[in-house]
Design a protein around this motif. Structure first.
Motif, mmCIF file in Angstrom:
data_model
loop_
_atom_site.group_PDB
_atom_site.id
_atom_site.type_symbol
_atom_site.label_atom_id
_atom_site.label_comp_id
_atom_site.label_asym_id
_atom_site.label_seq_id
_atom_site.Cartn_x
_atom_site.Cartn_y
_atom_site.Cartn_z
ATOM 1 N N ILE A 69 0.258 -1.184 0.190
ATOM 2 C CA ILE A 69 0.179 -0.242 0.476
ATOM 3 C C ILE A 69 0.642 0.883 0.065
ATOM 4 C CG2 ILE A 69 -1.942 1.354 1.178
ATOM 5 C CD1 ILE A 69 -3.092 -0.976 -0.054
ATOM 6 N N ASP A 70 1.612 1.881 0.740
ATOM 7 C CA ASP A 70 2.952 2.699 0.510
ATOM 8 C C ASP A 70 3.588 3.049 -0.749
ATOM 9 O OD1 ASP A 70 4.592 4.378 2.378
ATOM 10 O OD2 ASP A 70 6.421 3.199 1.791
ATOM 11 N N THR A 71 4.044 1.301 -1.210
ATOM 12 C CA THR A 71 4.423 1.762 -2.715
ATOM 13 C C THR A 71 3.056 2.447 -3.881
ATOM 14 O OG1 THR A 71 5.877 0.206 -2.782
ATOM 15 C CG2 THR A 71 5.539 0.917 -4.604
ATOM 16 N N LEU A 72 2.040 1.521 -3.441
ATOM 17 C CA LEU A 72 0.804 2.075 -4.831
ATOM 18 C C LEU A 72 0.378 4.108 -4.285
ATOM 19 C CD1 LEU A 72 -1.283 -0.941 -4.419
ATOM 20 C CD2 LEU A 72 0.122 -0.477 -6.211
ATOM 21 N N THR A 73 -0.004 3.862 -3.072
ATOM 22 C CA THR A 73 -0.432 5.017 -3.016
ATOM 23 C C THR A 73 0.963 6.358 -2.924
ATOM 24 O OG1 THR A 73 1.013 5.120 -0.669
ATOM 25 C CG2 THR A 73 -1.168 4.966 -0.975
ATOM 26 N N ARG A 74 2.234 5.676 -3.026
ATOM 27 C CA ARG A 74 3.334 6.560 -2.882
ATOM 28 C C ARG A 74 2.791 7.299 -4.910
ATOM 29 N NH1 ARG A 74 7.419 7.915 -0.189
ATOM 30 N NH2 ARG A 74 7.525 6.515 2.285
ATOM 31 N N LEU A 75 3.022 6.004 -5.508
ATOM 32 C CA LEU A 75 3.031 5.828 -7.428
ATOM 33 C C LEU A 75 1.727 6.994 -7.312
ATOM 34 C CD1 LEU A 75 4.245 2.269 -7.728
ATOM 35 C CD2 LEU A 75 5.496 4.201 -8.666
ATOM 36 N N ALA A 76 0.844 6.432 -6.862
ATOM 37 C CA ALA A 76 -0.414 7.257 -7.520
ATOM 38 C C ALA A 76 -0.751 8.378 -7.225
ATOM 39 C CB ALA A 76 -1.769 6.208 -6.293
ATOM 40 N N THR A 77 -0.129 9.088 -6.135
ATOM 41 C CA THR A 77 -0.256 10.521 -5.603
ATOM 42 C C THR A 77 1.174 11.086 -6.251
ATOM 43 O OG1 THR A 77 0.998 9.703 -4.047
ATOM 44 C CG2 THR A 77 -1.094 9.732 -3.737
ATOM 45 N N TRP B 13 -10.992 -12.182 -3.334
ATOM 46 C CA TRP B 13 -12.092 -11.955 -4.378
ATOM 47 C C TRP B 13 -12.169 -10.276 -4.858
ATOM 48 C CZ3 TRP B 13 -12.281 -15.664 -0.654
ATOM 49 C CH2 TRP B 13 -12.838 -16.754 -0.697
ATOM 50 N N LEU B 14 -10.841 -10.407 -4.670
ATOM 51 C CA LEU B 14 -10.157 -8.373 -5.020
ATOM 52 C C LEU B 14 -10.831 -7.641 -5.940
ATOM 53 C CD1 LEU B 14 -8.900 -6.281 -3.880
ATOM 54 C CD2 LEU B 14 -6.704 -7.285 -5.914
ATOM 55 N N PRO B 15 -11.728 -8.063 -7.713
ATOM 56 C CA PRO B 15 -12.211 -8.211 -8.512
ATOM 57 C C PRO B 15 -13.829 -7.663 -7.993
ATOM 58 C CG PRO B 15 -10.645 -10.229 -8.735
ATOM 59 C CD PRO B 15 -10.701 -10.134 -7.703
ATOM 60 N N LEU B 16 -14.229 -8.079 -6.705
ATOM 61 C CA LEU B 16 -15.478 -7.848 -6.652
ATOM 62 C C LEU B 16 -15.965 -7.021 -6.162
ATOM 63 C CD1 LEU B 16 -16.738 -11.458 -5.797
ATOM 64 C CD2 LEU B 16 -16.651 -10.642 -8.250
ATOM 65 N N TYR B 17 -14.647 -6.571 -5.332
ATOM 66 C CA TYR B 17 -15.305 -5.198 -4.692
ATOM 67 C C TYR B 17 -15.019 -4.122 -5.753
ATOM 68 C CZ TYR B 17 -13.987 -8.179 -0.787
ATOM 69 O OH TYR B 17 -14.227 -9.373 -0.148
ATOM 70 N N TYR B 18 -14.437 -3.722 -6.775
ATOM 71 C CA TYR B 18 -14.084 -2.727 -7.639
ATOM 72 C C TYR B 18 -14.474 -2.519 -8.574
ATOM 73 C CZ TYR B 18 -11.428 -1.935 -3.169
ATOM 74 O OH TYR B 18 -10.164 -2.046 -2.419
ATOM 75 N N GLU B 19 -15.002 -1.780 -9.565
ATOM 76 C CA GLU B 19 -15.605 -1.667 -11.077
ATOM 77 C C GLU B 19 -14.604 -2.513 -11.184
ATOM 78 O OE1 GLU B 19 -18.438 -0.631 -12.607
ATOM 79 O OE2 GLU B 19 -18.960 0.604 -10.376
ATOM 80 N N ARG B 20 -13.385 -1.940 -11.572
ATOM 81 C CA ARG B 20 -12.045 -2.840 -11.994
ATOM 82 C C ARG B 20 -10.479 -2.658 -11.356
ATOM 83 N NH1 ARG B 20 -8.896 1.003 -15.065
ATOM 84 N NH2 ARG B 20 -7.697 -0.032 -16.641
ATOM 85 N N LEU B 21 -9.917 -3.449 -11.815
ATOM 86 C CA LEU B 21 -8.568 -3.401 -11.153
ATOM 87 C C LEU B 21 -7.201 -2.942 -12.319
ATOM 88 C CD1 LEU B 21 -8.805 -6.970 -9.741
ATOM 89 C CD2 LEU B 21 -9.346 -4.148 -7.973
ATOM 90 N N GLU B 22 -6.275 -2.307 -11.678
ATOM 91 C CA GLU B 22 -5.812 -2.157 -12.393
ATOM 92 C C GLU B 22 -4.392 -2.651 -12.044
ATOM 93 O OE1 GLU B 22 -6.352 2.291 -12.480
ATOM 94 O OE2 GLU B 22 -5.049 1.870 -11.841
ATOM 95 N N THR B 23 -2.839 -2.432 -13.089
ATOM 96 C CA THR B 23 -1.807 -3.704 -12.342
ATOM 97 C C THR B 23 -0.948 -2.576 -12.270
ATOM 98 O OG1 THR B 23 -1.714 -3.380 -14.626
ATOM 99 C CG2 THR B 23 -3.018 -4.901 -14.495
ATOM 100 N N LEU B 24 0.258 -2.685 -11.811
ATOM 101 C CA LEU B 24 1.778 -2.307 -11.649
ATOM 102 C C LEU B 24 2.026 -1.476 -12.990
ATOM 103 C CD1 LEU B 24 3.593 -1.516 -8.879
ATOM 104 C CD2 LEU B 24 4.748 -3.284 -9.302
ATOM 105 N N PHE B 25 1.636 -2.352 -14.367
ATOM 106 C CA PHE B 25 1.923 -1.288 -15.345
ATOM 107 C C PHE B 25 1.120 0.170 -15.923
ATOM 108 C CE2 PHE B 25 2.833 -5.981 -16.570
ATOM 109 C CZ PHE B 25 3.719 -5.804 -16.963
ATOM 110 N N ASP B 26 0.133 -0.124 -15.180
ATOM 111 C CA ASP B 26 -0.829 0.934 -14.980
ATOM 112 C C ASP B 26 -0.326 2.597 -14.231
ATOM 113 O OD1 ASP B 26 -2.912 0.117 -16.431
ATOM 114 O OD2 ASP B 26 -3.614 -1.147 -15.072
ATOM 115 N N TYR B 27 -0.106 2.016 -13.186
ATOM 116 C CA TYR B 27 0.605 3.133 -11.636
ATOM 117 C C TYR B 27 2.011 3.380 -12.647
ATOM 118 C CZ TYR B 27 -2.315 1.512 -7.905
ATOM 119 O OH TYR B 27 -3.982 1.770 -7.019
ATOM 120 N N LEU B 28 2.538 3.001 -13.471
ATOM 121 C CA LEU B 28 3.994 3.263 -14.181
ATOM 122 C C LEU B 28 3.825 2.972 -15.821
ATOM 123 C CD1 LEU B 28 6.940 1.550 -11.683
ATOM 124 C CD2 LEU B 28 6.560 3.363 -11.728
#
Length: 352
Positions: free
Chosen positions: A95-103, A266-281
């Motif tokens: 989560i630390d890495t994803l939030t840093r990349l997203a923000t 069951w991660l795909p069921l909680y969100y409209e769509r999932l992404e990948t690390l490729f999308d973050y970079l």
């Protein structure tokens, strides 16, 4: 201009796949660091065979190129379609890495280190982390009710004593918490709504160990059970996996807004769509450890085997265990066609 400088410039001008020969372990971190330090392709993603290899690569890179900003993104430490959740410390680092990349980050050249298993798995969308980073500094004002609401909405678990990432405790005007990505838990000392101090403390002895200039709070779970996520989960679960009954504790727990052990699978069921690390970079160059392709093939074979084992189990074979309805592999993992499409048009360096 040495060969690595020439390669870095060439990849920046004409992104394409190349193979870098003669780069044994240890020297490979120096070589990739040299390419990144040239600044022609930024940021950079290096994909290791496994977590042990990622830790060694990170240590070598920090020693040889301390000027580079390196983030790590480990894989879950549980099996595909497991009944247990990934370790909280690993989720905290992810989560630390994803939030840093997203923000977004600073101007320092960035290298993200991950593993084949982590890259092949989908992750929560970048939009999930918008507005979910809270920065607290001494002298600032925030009500304890608002702070506890932040904890509740971002996956924190209330405990009597804080020892692991994702936990928090409230004792009068003192709030202990273990944020995502923090080296130690933090102790916030309030006078009314005013934050007087931020201190670190030892999770074993519970004694304060120092002071911190600020507290940066991020989500601590990849599944955030707000009303929208619960509604979407209920709808998709029934639509994709069939009717539910009293023998389905996952559905009952999530429907009630309670966390359930293993619910991340069951991660795909909680969100409209999932992404990948490729999308973050989206513009990153990528390098792969030697034999990374073979590791990916083995991982996808294992995913298929575990899915078949869960999907084909009979009621008799379950022998009283809670029912397990797995999501399809393509919903949670990248297949070969999507993997190749994600690499197309990027600078790709394969180590040999």
């Amino acid at each position: 201009m040495n060969p690595l400088q020439d390669l870095a410039r060439s990849l920046g001008e004409r992104p394409r796949p190349v193979t870098l020969f003669g780069a044994p372990e240890g020297y490979d971190a120096a070589a990739i660091g040299d390419i990144v330090a040239e600044g022609h392709v930024l940021p950079w993603l290096h994909v290791c065979r496994d977590d042990g290899r990622m830790d060694r690569f990170a240590a070598a890179l920090a020693f040889i190129h301390p000027e580079l900003d390196a983030l790590t993104f480990p894989a879950w430490d549980c099996l595909p379609y497991d009944r247990i959740s990934p370790n909280s410390e690993i989720v905290s680092r992810r989560i630390d890495t994803l939030t840093r990349l997203a923000t977004g980050g600073g101007d320092t050249p960035l290298v993200v280190l991950t593993t084949v298993n982590a890259l092949v798995q989908r992750v929560p969308p970048r939009s999930l982390f918008e507005g979910r980073v809270l920065i607290l500094r001494p002298g600032g004002h925030i009500g304890l009710d608002r702070l506890q609401s932040f904890f509740s909405n971002n996956g924190y678990i209330r405990t009597a004593t804080v020892r692991e990432p994702g936990e928090f405790a409230v004792r009068g005007g003192i709030v202990d918490l273990y944020p995502a990505g923090a080296a130690q838990p933090l102790r916030l000392d309030f006078f009314g709504d005013t934050l007087e101090s931020v201190r670190t403390f030892d999770p074993l002895s519970q004694r304060s160990s120092g002071t911190a200039p600020e507290a940066v709070l991020r989500p601590v779970s990849e599944v955030l059970l707000d009303d929208a996520a619960i509604r979407l989960f209920r709808s998709r679960y029934r639509e994709q996996l069939g009717a539910t009954g009293p023998d389905d504790p996952l559905y009952e727990s999530v429907s009630a807004g309670r966390r359930y052990v293993g619910m991340e699978h069951w991660l795909p069921l909680y969100y409209e769509r999932l992404e990948t690390l490729f999308d973050y970079l989206p513009d990153a160059g990528i390098s792969f450890d030697h034999q990374a392709d073979e590791v990916r093939d083995h991982r996808l074979e294992a995913v298929a085997d575990f899915y078949a084992a869960r999907h084909n189990v009979t009621a008799a074979a379950r022998a009283g265990s809670p029912i397990y309805r797995p999501v399809r592999p393509v919903q949670l993992y990248l297949d070969n066609l999507e993997w190749q499409a994600r690499l197309r048009g990027r600078p790709v360096v394969r180590l040999s």
